[in-house]
Design an enzyme around this catalytic site. Structure first.
Site, PDB file in Angstrom:
ATOM      1  N   ASP A 218      -1.689  -8.505  12.494  1.00  0.00           N
ATOM      2  CA  ASP A 218      -2.955  -9.330  12.186  1.00  0.00           C
ATOM      3  C   ASP A 218      -3.245 -10.227  13.209  1.00  0.00           C
ATOM      4  O   ASP A 218      -4.523 -10.578  13.019  1.00  0.00           O
ATOM      5  CB  ASP A 218      -2.840  -9.569  10.531  1.00  0.00           C
TER       6      ASP A 218
ATOM      7  N   ARG B 103       4.009  -4.374  17.084  1.00  0.00           N
ATOM      8  CA  ARG B 103       2.691  -4.166  16.863  1.00  0.00           C
ATOM      9  C   ARG B 103       1.958  -5.173  17.559  1.00  0.00           C
ATOM     10  O   ARG B 103       0.552  -4.711  18.166  1.00  0.00           O
ATOM     11  CB  ARG B 103       2.513  -3.728  15.651  1.00  0.00           C
TER      12      ARG B 103
ATOM     13  N   HIS C 259       6.281 -12.922   8.278  1.00  0.00           N
ATOM     14  CA  HIS C 259       6.387 -11.480   8.100  1.00  0.00           C
ATOM     15  C   HIS C 259       7.412 -11.386   6.919  1.00  0.00           C
ATOM     16  O   HIS C 259       8.587 -12.168   7.077  1.00  0.00           O
ATOM     17  CB  HIS C 259       6.544 -10.499   8.891  1.00  0.00           C
TER      18      HIS C 259
ATOM     19  N   SER D 291       0.821  -1.340  -0.186  1.00  0.00           N
ATOM     20  CA  SER D 291       0.027  -0.018  -0.130  1.00  0.00           C
ATOM     21  C   SER D 291       0.940   1.242  -0.140  1.00  0.00           C
ATOM     22  O   SER D 291       0.517   2.436  -0.668  1.00  0.00           O
ATOM     23  CB  SER D 291      -1.051  -0.041   1.278  1.00  0.00           C
TER      24      SER D 291
ATOM     25  N   HIS E 112      -2.268  -8.594   2.109  1.00  0.00           N
ATOM     26  CA  HIS E 112      -1.824  -7.341   2.687  1.00  0.00           C
ATOM     27  C   HIS E 112      -2.921  -7.144   3.578  1.00  0.00           C
ATOM     28  O   HIS E 112      -2.953  -7.733   4.722  1.00  0.00           O
ATOM     29  CB  HIS E 112      -1.562  -6.079   1.689  1.00  0.00           C
TER      30      HIS E 112
END
Length: 471
Positions: A410, A364, A355, A276, A306
């Protein structure tokens, strides 16, 4: 429209720089009500332009990497060929925003309460940091909040357009349509058509960038309310960006506000190579305006490799729970291990793990886990996620085909949203899209300020590669 800053302000700014080496002195204690975001950036641009010109002139021929055949045909993984100001992703350390880790951002950035470290950072404060590399004061963050609220009104044709879209159209498709429809208000596009000098592009780009970020919440909330509720969007502009967005979505819970501040901040930027961010940068390099550039970024974010990954995680967890509950078995380390191996043996991936760059637990993920331990330690789904975290790395190490067996962002975000009753997981990527604009568009400002050229890599054919490796 040229933005000017007084010599006094410029002098003060030079004397109170923000250091990314650990010093976290907020800028401008003596000019707390003087420097706006535009003035701060105007003071920085000439010096950064000078340094960029010096770098190209003195070291332009220096080699900083090499490209292997694997990288050429494997998605350009690890190829160092992209300038990105706002963040850096270290495989072992994780993300740093302008040199600050996530815990450091949580410690020093202004919060809704006004006290750094008391609650989650304001998205506006991180936006300021990414644009300027400086920690803002609370007053500066509040001034940016007011600026964004003043730009948030959508063109008159956008809400009717969104209302006309089929409810079964994916929310991300609607999101892209809504943002692209706002392009009629692009200041940059008009200035370019009017022949504005290239050295002023960044000023007009900034106007668009702020407007894009400001308008995204109402576009996103209109889609959410149309698809899942009554279509009514209410606002409370006495709140910050995230708080008002929560009201637009229909949530009125201070704890959920804090979750949204955390969620929006940690999804803003993950260096420039992700799809993105790269798409936004690439389209922007053609001098498409920020509205169209970030619409391209949203289209990249909509891909299942993504931004759609967070909904895939939640689906996997729900399938796991449903399977063992229907069999009368508990969801524990043993049954999770069984379900994981069933997934892997079916040649599928474990969503939320691994990842492209990271080789450790995603910071995160860690900060979301800490939020859950503080706000929802007894939540059933959180306990499942926590148990998955305990057993999954060893399973993936034994499997042996995953470079990073640790959880990414995620793996946790959907469970937090679910706890607060936000169960429409097809929509989760839209929240990601509201956030990622801040990082991608902060870089787009510097793309224009530094005069970065059209991005145009050289492609090669398979035959060319064969001819090279066989020499």
């Amino acid at each position: 429209m040229t933005l000017l800053v007084s010599r006094t302000v410029r002098s003060l700014l030079r004397k109170t720089p923000f250091s990314t080496t650990g010093t976290t002195t907020p800028i401008g204690a003596s000019i707390r009500t003087v420097t706006t975001l535009q003035e701060t950036l105007a003071a920085q641009v000439p010096e950064k332009q000078k340094k960029m010109a010096e770098l190209k002139k003195s070291y332009g021929s220096e080699v900083i990497g090499q490209v292997t055949v694997d990288q050429c045909i494997g998605g350009a993984r690890g190829v160092k060929c992209m300038l990105w100001e706002t963040s850096n992703l270290d495989p072992d350390e994780g993300i740093r925003f302008r040199g600050l880790t996530i815990p450091e951002c949580q410690a020093v950035l202004p919060t809704y309460s006004g006290k750094a470290g008391d609650g989650e950072p304001l998205l506006e404060s991180l936006f300021w940091l990414l644009l300027t590399s400086e920690v803002p004061t609370k007053e500066q963050a509040d001034s940016l909040t007011a600026d964004l609220h003043s730009r948030a009104k959508l063109p008159s044709h956008v809400v009717p357009l969104l209302n006309s879209l089929p409810k079964d159209m994916h929310p991300m498709t609607q999101f892209t349509i809504g943002l692209a429809a706002c392009q009629t208000e692009s200041v940059f596009a008009k200035a370019y058509q009017d022949g504005v000098p290239k050295n002023l592009y960044h000023e007009y780009a900034l106007e668009d960038i702020l407007s894009v970020v400001a308008k995204l919440p109402e576009i996103a909330a209109t889609i959410y309310r149309n698809v899942y509720h009554d279509g009514v969007v209410s606002q409370d502009t006495s709140l910050d960006f995230a708080g008002n967005f929560c009201r637009m979505l229909g949530y009125n819970d201070p704890s959920f506000d804090e979750l949204m501040r955390l969620y929006l901040c940690i999804h803003t930027d993950h260096e420039g190579g992700n799809a993105s961010a790269h798409a936004t940068h690439l389209v922007g390099s053609t001098l498409s305006d920020p509205f169209l550039s970030y619409a391209a970024g949203l289209n990249a974010l909509a891909g299942p490799l993504h931004g759609l990954a967070n909904q895939e995680v939640l689906k996997w967890i729900q399938e796991l729970k449903d399977k063992f509950e229907s069999e009368g078995k508990p969801v524990n380390a043993e049954t999770i291990t069984e379900f994981a191996w069933d997934t892997l043996n079916a040649k599928k991936v474990i969503p939320g793990y691994g990842h492209a760059v990271l080789r450790k637990t995603d910071p995160r993920y860690t900060c979301q886990r800490e939020f859950a331990l503080k706000h929802m330690p007894d939540d059933e789904l959180f306990k499942v996620v926590d148990t998955i975290y305990e057993v999954m790395p060893d399973i993936l190490k034994e499997h042996g085909k995953v470079a990073n067996p640790y959880p990414n962002v995620d793996s946790h975000s959907g469970v937090l949203l679910w706890h607060y009753g936000f169960t429409q997981y097809q929509y989760y990527t839209v929240l990601f899209g509201v956030s990622r604009a801040v990082g991608g568009l902060s870089q787009l400002y510097w793309d224009r300020a530094l005069g970065l050229p059209l991005e145009r890599p050289k492609s090669v054919t398979p035959e060319w590669i064969w001819s090279q490796v066989q020499k």
